[in-house]
Design an enzyme around this catalytic site. Structure first.
Site, PDB file in Angstrom:
ATOM      1  CG  LEU A   2      -2.253  -0.686   1.070  1.00  0.00           C
ATOM      2  CD1 LEU A   2      -3.081  -0.546   2.340  1.00  0.00           C
ATOM      3  CD2 LEU A   2      -3.039  -0.173  -0.111  1.00  0.00           C
ATOM      4  CG  HIS A   3       4.479   1.445  -0.270  1.00  0.00           C
ATOM      5  ND1 HIS A   3       4.882   2.086   0.880  1.00  0.00           N
ATOM      6  CD2 HIS A   3       4.683   0.124  -0.043  1.00  0.00           C
ATOM      7  CE1 HIS A   3       5.310   1.184   1.754  1.00  0.00           C
ATOM      8  NE2 HIS A   3       5.199  -0.012   1.217  1.00  0.00           N
ATOM      9  CB  ALA A   4       3.138   5.788  -4.357  1.00  0.00           C
TER      10      ALA A   4
END
Length: 86
Positions: free
Chosen positions: A14-16
């Site tokens: 769950l990045h960027a």
């Protein structure tokens, strides 16, 4: 209150971009929505909250909703996490 565990399958977790998609979807619901990872709580409607979580591929998170549309919120967000692409 409804909650469900889900394991992150996409390469970046769950990045960027995946986090922004998640926040955008979570914000559509009236319920209060929280994510839990390693016993810490995060606001699912806050991009900074999700980025600070540092959730990577293979990690388990818990999606919890409390409110009038809690059941739909959890179901929708679990499906979203399971179908996130990098």
């Amino acid at each position: 209150m409804i909650k469900e565990d889900v394991v992150l399958q996409n390469e970046t977790g769950l990045h960027a971009r995946p986090a922004s998609i998640f926040v955008k979807e979570a914000s559509k619901f009236k319920s209060e929505i929280k994510l839990f990872k390693d016993e810490k709580e995060y606001n699912a409607k806050s991009i900074m909250g999700l980025l600070s979580m540092g959730a990577a591929k293979g990690e388990k998170i818990t999606i919890q909703a409390n409110g009038e549309d809690e059941e739909t919120a959890v179901k929708t967000l679990v499906e979203l996490v399971n179908n996130l692409k990098d």
